[in-house]
Design a protein around this motif. Structure first.
Motif, PDB file in Angstrom:
ATOM      1  N   ALA A   1       0.827  -1.207   0.000  1.00  0.00           N
ATOM      2  CA  ALA A   1       0.000   0.000   0.000  1.00  0.00           C
ATOM      3  C   ALA A   1       0.869   1.269   0.000  1.00  0.00           C
ATOM      4  O   ALA A   1       1.767   1.392   0.833  1.00  0.00           O
ATOM      5  CB  ALA A   1      -0.928  -0.003   1.223  1.00  0.00           C
ATOM      6  N   PRO A   2       0.633   2.213  -0.901  1.00  0.00           N
ATOM      7  CA  PRO A   2      -0.365   2.128  -1.963  1.00  0.00           C
ATOM      8  C   PRO A   2       0.112   1.388  -3.200  1.00  0.00           C
ATOM      9  O   PRO A   2      -0.669   1.116  -4.096  1.00  0.00           O
ATOM     10  CB  PRO A   2      -0.626   3.595  -2.308  1.00  0.00           C
ATOM     11  CG  PRO A   2       0.698   4.255  -2.050  1.00  0.00           C
ATOM     12  CD  PRO A   2       1.253   3.545  -0.843  1.00  0.00           C
ATOM     13  N   SER A   3       1.423   1.065  -3.268  1.00  0.00           N
ATOM     14  CA  SER A   3       1.938   0.286  -4.394  1.00  0.00           C
ATOM     15  C   SER A   3       3.210  -0.414  -3.952  1.00  0.00           C
ATOM     16  O   SER A   3       3.815  -0.068  -2.931  1.00  0.00           O
ATOM     17  CB  SER A   3       2.219   1.187  -5.601  1.00  0.00           C
ATOM     18  OG  SER A   3       3.331   2.042  -5.338  1.00  0.00           O
ATOM     19  N   ARG A   4       3.637  -1.378  -4.744  1.00  0.00           N
ATOM     20  CA  ARG A   4       4.889  -2.078  -4.410  1.00  0.00           C
ATOM     21  C   ARG A   4       6.083  -1.144  -4.477  1.00  0.00           C
ATOM     22  O   ARG A   4       7.005  -1.227  -3.664  1.00  0.00           O
ATOM     23  CB  ARG A   4       5.119  -3.235  -5.387  1.00  0.00           C
ATOM     24  CG  ARG A   4       4.080  -4.318  -5.353  1.00  0.00           C
ATOM     25  CD  ARG A   4       4.522  -5.438  -6.273  1.00  0.00           C
ATOM     26  NE  ARG A   4       3.398  -6.312  -6.607  1.00  0.00           N
ATOM     27  CZ  ARG A   4       3.487  -7.320  -7.442  1.00  0.00           C
ATOM     28  NH1 ARG A   4       4.625  -7.585  -8.037  1.00  0.00           N
ATOM     29  NH2 ARG A   4       2.433  -8.080  -7.681  1.00  0.00           N
ATOM     30  N   SER A   5       6.083  -0.264  -5.490  1.00  0.00           N
ATOM     31  CA  SER A   5       7.233   0.619  -5.666  1.00  0.00           C
ATOM     32  C   SER A   5       7.249   1.764  -4.658  1.00  0.00           C
ATOM     33  O   SER A   5       8.285   2.379  -4.432  1.00  0.00           O
ATOM     34  CB  SER A   5       7.235   1.173  -7.093  1.00  0.00           C
ATOM     35  OG  SER A   5       6.032   1.893  -7.349  1.00  0.00           O
ATOM     36  N   ASN A   6       6.104   2.039  -4.044  1.00  0.00           N
ATOM     37  CA  ASN A   6       6.016   3.138  -3.080  1.00  0.00           C
ATOM     38  C   ASN A   6       5.128   2.722  -1.905  1.00  0.00           C
ATOM     39  O   ASN A   6       4.013   3.220  -1.746  1.00  0.00           O
ATOM     40  CB  ASN A   6       5.455   4.394  -3.755  1.00  0.00           C
ATOM     41  CG  ASN A   6       5.376   5.581  -2.804  1.00  0.00           C
ATOM     42  OD1 ASN A   6       6.162   5.678  -1.855  1.00  0.00           O
ATOM     43  ND2 ASN A   6       4.435   6.472  -3.056  1.00  0.00           N
ATOM     44  N   PRO A   7       5.618   1.837  -1.056  1.00  0.00           N
ATOM     45  CA  PRO A   7       4.778   1.305   0.025  1.00  0.00           C
ATOM     46  C   PRO A   7       4.749   2.205   1.267  1.00  0.00           C
ATOM     47  O   PRO A   7       4.947   1.758   2.397  1.00  0.00           O
ATOM     48  CB  PRO A   7       5.446  -0.034   0.327  1.00  0.00           C
ATOM     49  CG  PRO A   7       6.894   0.208   0.061  1.00  0.00           C
ATOM     50  CD  PRO A   7       6.940   1.172  -1.096  1.00  0.00           C
TER      51      PRO A   7
END
Length: 503
Positions: A377-383
């Motif tokens: 969350a919210p993404s793998r590259s920017n958790p």
């Protein structure tokens, strides 16, 4: 969920080209495929074969390359069967003959059986078991091999002294398992009769029908005599397309003339693989495979050191002691399958399975807790919101799952669920997965916990102050921190992928 090849997993996770990875002791560099739809993969750098066909659970077994032309292999324990051939009184008991090699194979085989039970590998006992009908319809060559005047047998069907019964007839003392194996057999083991050297010579053989019905792939072989009934069954298994593994010190023969060595050579070079009981019992299970899948998903967006640290950031590796089933109205979790978010909107049904034999059932269990977390969350590259708490519920009940054997030819397993399931009690209510647009796939991980002290008393669990970071206020804070603070340890897991349709 259908098994996936290594290349399909690569494509699914958008792995960069010319990237290698390590699974256990296997370094994956330009794997060489063998076979059609049910491929093996060979890794030249390691000299190992992958027979797992993309399964989530894997065991890696080492082999002696100098003796057997390969350094090891990886297989799926869920699709494997240990076949113990002819460890019967008539062949092994000192009352009948001095089968030194057969007796020496007893202890190694018992150790392999014990390891197989810990990995839930099916045990199958393949034995001679004749009837009058079999005897009347037997081929001349088979009878000649057991003829009193031509060999060391007394003749198939001949009456043996005392209460020993007719030679190798079903349900006689001489055809029973040799005592150490009889004591090791358990409910849930399968017993198959055969009427000649091979137990797989015909598609109508009970063992043949069973292996096809349950879609087993890898057959592990132990027993006597190596160059006769064991090799005969291995040879037919090879011809019909099963993976064959011979456990060398779990087999033996009285033939002499280098028969053991010749059988091992042919199997290792052509038909399959050869290893020993020590290597098998010390075989490595890479990160319980589930966590290999979880970690594997990060390779699209991170360097190896970064994705490894991210996986370990939300749960330590553990060996599951239960199986957790998670199901919604139209879908169910299957260790990494992808489900549309719209099918995840309602709280799922949770079932914990304890695979056990009837004699091991217990009336009391610790209190189990189910959790759902999103480490992406919210993404793998920017958790930056990781982890996100989606659910905590307690008082999850267990269903003992027992197995019984039906009389042949109605072979197989009968599953008996013996306990009604009750609804768990929410600590944090279920928040349906809702991955934001353009954030790729999210892993939604279900973890089951139990109290470290094993108490069956009601638990007083803390409720996270916030769903984001599980209330820790720190990026990366999550389920492990909450579990540690409540004195819990993980005992089971499952997970699904979900992504927004806008990417």
């Amino acid at each position: 969920m259908a098994s996936k090849t290594f290349s399909e997993l690569q494509e699914e996770e958008y792995l960069p080209e010319n990237t290698s990875t390590t699974v256990g002791t296997i370094t994956c560099t330009a794997p060489i495929p063998f076979g059609g739809d049910e491929q093996w993969l060979y890794f030249p750098d390691d000299g190992k074969f992958d027979l797992s066909r993309g399964s989530e659970r894997r065991i890696i077994v080492e082999c002696d390359k100098d003796r057997h032309n390969h350094t090891g292999f990886m297989f799926d324990p869920d699709s494997a069967v240990l076949i113990v051939v002819d460890m019967q009184n008539y062949f092994v008991h000192p009352q009948y003959r001095d089968h030194t090699a057969g007796l020496e194979a007893v202890e190694p085989t018992l150790r392999v059986i014990e390891r197989c039970r810990t990995e839930d590998i099916q045990i199958a006992w393949l034995n001679w078991g004749l009837t009058e009908h079999d005897l009347k319809n037997m081929a001349p060559a088979i009878q000649r091999g057991f003829h009193k005047t031509l060999g060391w047998h007394v003749g198939l069907g001949a009456q043996l002294p005392g209460n020993q019964g007719r030679c190798l007839f079903k349900r006689t003392w001489n055809s029973e398992l040799y005592e150490p194996f009889k004591a090791a057999a358990q409910p849930g083991d399968l017993f198959f009769d055969k009427t000649r050297m091979s137990g797989l010579w015909s598609t109508a053989e009970p063992l043949h029908e069973y292996l096809r019905a349950v879609d087993k792939k890898t057959l592990l072989f132990a027993g006597v005599n190596t160059d006769q009934c064991v090799f005969g069954t291995v040879s037919d298994a090879y011809s019909y397309g099963w993976d064959c593994v011979l456990l060398d010190d779990c087999t033996g023969t009285m033939t002499g003339l280098g028969a053991q060595a010749v059988a091992e050579y042919n199997i290792a070079q052509n038909m399959g693989f050869v290893t020993g009981s020590k290597e098998f019992c010390e075989a490595f299970t890479p990160a319980t495979a589930l966590w290999s899948c979880l970690c594997f998903a990060y390779r699209a967006t991170a360097t190896p050191s970064k994705w490894l640290s991210r996986c370990s950031s939300f749960i330590d590796d553990f060996l599951p002691s239960l199986t957790v089933s998670v199901s919604w109205k139209k879908d169910e979790a299957s260790l990494g399958n992808t489900i549309k978010p719209k099918h995840l909107q309602h709280q799922p049904s949770i079932t914990l399975h304890e695979d056990t034999s009837p004699g091991r059932m217990t009336d009391s269990h610790p209190t189990y807790i189910i959790t759902l977390t999103d480490p992406d969350a919210p993404s793998r590259s920017n958790p930056k919101w990781s982890e996100m708490c989606h659910w905590i519920a307690t008082n999850v009940s267990v269903t003992p799952r027992t197995f019984s054997i039906l009389p042949l030819p109605e072979f197989g397993l009968t599953e008996q669920d013996v306990e009604e399931q009750s609804e768990p009690d929410d600590v944090v209510e279920y928040k349906p997965p809702g991955p934001p647009p353009k954030t790729g796939k999210h892993r939604y991980v279900f973890l089951v916990f139990a109290p470290k002290n094993g108490t069956t008393e009601p638990l007083h669990l803390s409720k996270p102050k916030d769903r984001q970071h599980w209330g820790t206020g720190e990026e990366g804070g999550g389920v492990r921190d909450w579990a540690d603070g409540n004195g819990l340890v993980p005992v089971a897991a499952n997970f699904v992928y979900a992504k927004n349709k806008k990417q």
